[in-house]
Every structure is written in structure tokens, then in C-alpha cells.
Design a protein around this motif. Sequence first.
Motif, short mmCIF file in Angstrom:
data_model
loop_
_atom_site.label_atom_id
_atom_site.label_comp_id
_atom_site.label_asym_id
_atom_site.label_seq_id
_atom_site.Cartn_x
_atom_site.Cartn_y
_atom_site.Cartn_z
N ARG A 67 0.81 -1.21 0.00
CA ARG A 67 0.00 0.00 0.00
C ARG A 67 0.85 1.27 0.00
O ARG A 67 0.50 2.25 -0.66
CB ARG A 67 -0.94 0.00 1.21
N ALA A 68 1.97 1.27 0.72
CA ALA A 68 2.79 2.47 0.81
C ALA A 68 3.49 2.80 -0.51
O ALA A 68 4.02 3.89 -0.67
CB ALA A 68 3.84 2.30 1.91
N LEU A 69 3.52 1.84 -1.45
CA LEU A 69 4.26 2.05 -2.69
C LEU A 69 3.37 1.80 -3.92
O LEU A 69 3.89 1.46 -4.99
CB LEU A 69 5.48 1.11 -2.74
N THR A 70 2.08 1.98 -3.77
CA THR A 70 1.18 1.68 -4.87
C THR A 70 1.51 2.50 -6.11
O THR A 70 1.56 1.99 -7.23
CB THR A 70 -0.29 1.92 -4.46
N GLY A 71 1.71 3.81 -5.94
CA GLY A 71 2.00 4.67 -7.08
C GLY A 71 3.27 4.26 -7.80
O GLY A 71 3.33 4.25 -9.03
N THR A 72 4.30 3.89 -7.03
CA THR A 72 5.56 3.47 -7.63
C THR A 72 5.38 2.17 -8.42
O THR A 72 5.89 2.03 -9.54
CB THR A 72 6.62 3.27 -6.54
N VAL A 73 4.64 1.22 -7.85
CA VAL A 73 4.45 -0.07 -8.53
C VAL A 73 3.62 0.10 -9.79
O VAL A 73 3.91 -0.52 -10.83
CB VAL A 73 3.79 -1.09 -7.57
N VAL A 74 2.60 0.96 -9.75
CA VAL A 74 1.83 1.23 -10.96
C VAL A 74 2.72 1.89 -12.00
O VAL A 74 2.62 1.60 -13.20
CB VAL A 74 0.59 2.09 -10.65
N GLY A 75 3.61 2.77 -11.55
CA GLY A 75 4.58 3.35 -12.49
C GLY A 75 5.46 2.29 -13.12
O GLY A 75 5.73 2.32 -14.33
N ILE A 76 5.89 1.32 -12.33
CA ILE A 76 6.70 0.22 -12.85
C ILE A 76 5.89 -0.59 -13.88
O ILE A 76 6.44 -1.06 -14.88
CB ILE A 76 7.19 -0.68 -11.70
N TYR A 77 4.59 -0.73 -13.64
CA TYR A 77 3.73 -1.45 -14.59
C TYR A 77 3.86 -0.87 -15.99
O TYR A 77 3.88 -1.60 -16.99
CB TYR A 77 2.29 -1.36 -14.10
N TYR A 78 3.95 0.45 -16.08
CA TYR A 78 3.98 1.09 -17.39
C TYR A 78 5.31 0.90 -18.11
O TYR A 78 5.44 1.29 -19.28
CB TYR A 78 3.63 2.58 -17.26
N LEU A 79 6.29 0.25 -17.45
CA LEU A 79 7.51 -0.12 -18.17
C LEU A 79 7.20 -1.09 -19.31
O LEU A 79 7.93 -1.13 -20.31
CB LEU A 79 8.52 -0.76 -17.21
N ALA A 80 6.13 -1.87 -19.16
CA ALA A 80 5.73 -2.76 -20.26
C ALA A 80 5.39 -1.94 -21.49
O ALA A 80 5.72 -2.32 -22.63
CB ALA A 80 4.54 -3.62 -19.83
N PHE A 81 4.73 -0.81 -21.31
CA PHE A 81 4.39 0.07 -22.43
C PHE A 81 5.64 0.77 -22.98
O PHE A 81 5.71 1.04 -24.18
CB PHE A 81 3.36 1.11 -22.00
N VAL A 82 6.58 1.07 -22.09
CA VAL A 82 7.85 1.64 -22.57
C VAL A 82 8.50 0.68 -23.55
O VAL A 82 8.85 1.06 -24.68
CB VAL A 82 8.81 1.92 -21.38
N GLY A 83 8.66 -0.57 -23.12
CA GLY A 83 9.28 -1.56 -24.00
C GLY A 83 8.51 -1.76 -25.29
O GLY A 83 9.09 -1.79 -26.38
#
Length: 464
Positions: free
Chosen positions: A396-412
Motif C-alpha cells: 500500500r505504501a508504494l502503490t504509485g511506484t508499482v503502478v509506475g513500474i507497470y507502465y515499463l511494459a508500455f515503454v518496451g
Amino acid sequence: MTAAEATPDLDPDTVSGADDRAFLGHPKGLGFLAFVEGCERFSYYSMQTLLVLYMTRYLLLPENIGNVIGLQALQHGWYGGLEGQPFASRLFGDYTGLVYLTPILGGIIADRWLGRRVTLVLGGAVMAIGHLLMAFESAFLFALLALVVGVGLFKGNIASQVGELYDTKDLRRATAFQIFYIAIQVSVIAAPLVSGTLGEKVGWHYGFGCAGLVMVAGLLLYIYAKPWLPADNRPAPGAKADAAARLQRADVPRLLVLVLLLPILALALLVNQEIFNAYLVWADEQFHLTFFGTTVPTSWMITVDATASFSLLVAVTAFWKWYAGKYGTEPDELDKMIIGSVFTIAGALCLVMAAATQGEGKIGLFWPIMFHILNSIGFGHTLPVSLALFTKVAPRALTGTVVGIYYLAFVGANLVVGTVGGWYSTMDTVQFWLLHVGAATVGLVAFVLLKLTLGKVLNAPQSG
């Protein structure tokens, strides 16, 4: 037992989400977040729809490219002298890749310093500035930079707020993200019809200016909706070390599985992301788009795609709701993503058929429409479901960061699309689309292997 005791994973100010069913059986805040995201996505997809066509038809022409501050230097420096469609595809791919890279920084800023609300408002304001800068030809690169920064501050933080409306055990979460994506699809339907038509038929800058005005409207709506949204997550001074300790003890294995999932998602997304790149160029050159003597804007193909995505996302959501009611359960996130990959492959094969059966004339719309139908079913089982999975697993404390990491799939995916899309001009079209079929097939096999080997890790109970 109080509501707070029954739902310990929720903040006290947001536990009412467990009982709030004011919006289609979901919390009222979901409705506001969906509409705000709809405005932001209208603006973004206006840009997506027009950008490649704007560059290939107008901006990169010899008489115009010199009017853009810094563009020729970038062309002959970073891009090694690429010209025309390959240059447009590469620049588009890099832009969209960066758009999905910066949410990581936006998530960190929100989680550690500003909180999600302030970060999101700043992002919306910067995005509006970027869209409005697109109305000025000379400021093209500055506009792209503003959009990259603005989306980074905005995108991951609004998606994480959707997840915060629900307890981690609330099965409405995946459906909420599908509703969230339905709002996005409505915006993608509207963006080509409004901004696309303005851009292609009236003037490019009118289309971009329209996108900026809608972004401002979305920002104002978000500010108004504050009472119905999750409490802000601005961290207390002593909370960071405890969150980091919990992450190190219990959550690392599941987060590592999510990282492993990223390149698989990138492959699965390749076909879908190509729609805004080489697919549009192909449609502009080869599709039969003249009806009763009138040629419709090429950007309307994005409306066809979005209409199919909207309709079929609604159908997919309704189907699994019916299925769960009848059988008491439904496939988990990875199972749905496997199903989605099968439909994505079938859709890509329709593009192969369109290219393989083209005669001397233009390509009719039967195979392209079949592509959009099948690919949209794949989309409905992949994108919203994978985002729901990441928010479920995220501490919960890092939800925004993890969602940001999710978008690395779109980066690639977008960086690959930028390169592969540039091959369209020189590669046999059948082989070009077979390449995309192959990528989706590799993604399917990888999803299956991940499910068989590490699926239980993602479903393990979440720590504190």
C-alpha cells in the motif's frame, strides 16, 4: 466489528468504499476518476491519433521541418539522418515510450513527497500546457517534452487511486478497472471524431488545441471530486523506513514476479500499440476509405478500434460477471491474460490476411474490422486485468511506484514499435504483420509458463 476493523488494508477515510455502491455498484469516486481519466485520455489519444499523420503529411516535409526549433538537429544527431515515415515512426515510438517511463518518477514523487493528489494536479496542468503548445509549430519538441512530464505525474497516480477504493480482498477491483478502461475507450472513440476531424479537415493545430481544452476540463473535475476520492497518501515523516522494512521482508518475491511479467506484457502489447504507428500509415496509403464520393479521415480507424474495444470490454465484463454468478468464481488475472493473448494472435492474423489478399486496388475493411474486433477482446482480457493485478500485489505504501513500474511494459512495447514500425516502408507487408503475430505468440507461451511456475506467488497473502 467496525468497518475499519473488517477492512484493515484500507485507510480510515476510505473504508466507506466497501459499502459505497453509488456508481454502477461501485464507489462514487470510481465514477469521478473514470470521467477525469476519460478527459485526460481524450487529450492523449487526440495526440496519438494525429501525431504520425501530422508528421508524415506536414511537419516533416522539407518546406516545414526547418520551422521547428531543434527538430533537424535531433533528426541528424540522435536519429542518424532518418527521414520521412521511418523518422516519424521512431520519434513517435520514443515519445510514447517516454510517456510510459515517466510514471515511475511520478509514482515516487507522490509516494515519498507530494502525495498523489498534488502530483496529479501538477501533471494535469503540465499536460494542458503541452497540448496547447502543439498549436504552435515551432514549439513541437517543447510540447512533446511537456506531455511526457505531465503524463508521468498524472497517469500512474490516478490508476492507483482506483485501486485504493477497494480492500485487497474485494473482488470488485478487477471489474472496477474494466469500468475505468471503458471510460478510456469512450474517449478514444470521441478523440478521432472530434480532434482527428478538426486536425485533418480544418487544421492540425485546431485538433491539438481541442485536446488541451478537454484536459483543462478534466483537471477542474478532479479538483471538484475531492470529497469522494481516497485520502491522500502524503507520507508521514517516520513512515518510510517501516514501509521499506515490510517490503524487504515479505513483498519482494511477488514484486520480482511482476518485474518478470513486464517483458511478457510488452510482447503481448506490441500488436495493439502498432495501431497508432505503422498501422495508421498503412491505412492512409492502402485502405479503401472513400464512401459515396467522400473520403473519411484516416484517423477514424482509431474510432473503429475504440468502438470495438468499448463494446467488447463491456461484453467481456458482463460475461465474467455472469460466469462468476453461475459458477461461483472466475479465472484469475493470469488466466484472463492467457485468454486475451489467444484473441490478440487471431486479430493479428487478420492483418496478415488483409495484406495477403490485397489485389491491385485498395484494401476493403472486412479484415481490418475483424482485426479490431478480435484484438479488442484480447485487450479486454489483458490491459485492465494486468493493471488490476499490479495494484493488488503492490504494498500500500508504494502503490504509485508499482503502478509506475507497470507502465515499463508500455515503454518496451512502444520503443520496439518505434523501430519495427519504421520497417513498414521497406519490408513486405505480409511479413511485417507476421512479425507481430510471432511476438504475440511468444507472449502467450510466456504467460502460460509463468502461470504454471509462479502463479501461486502472486496469489499469496499480502503482508501488512
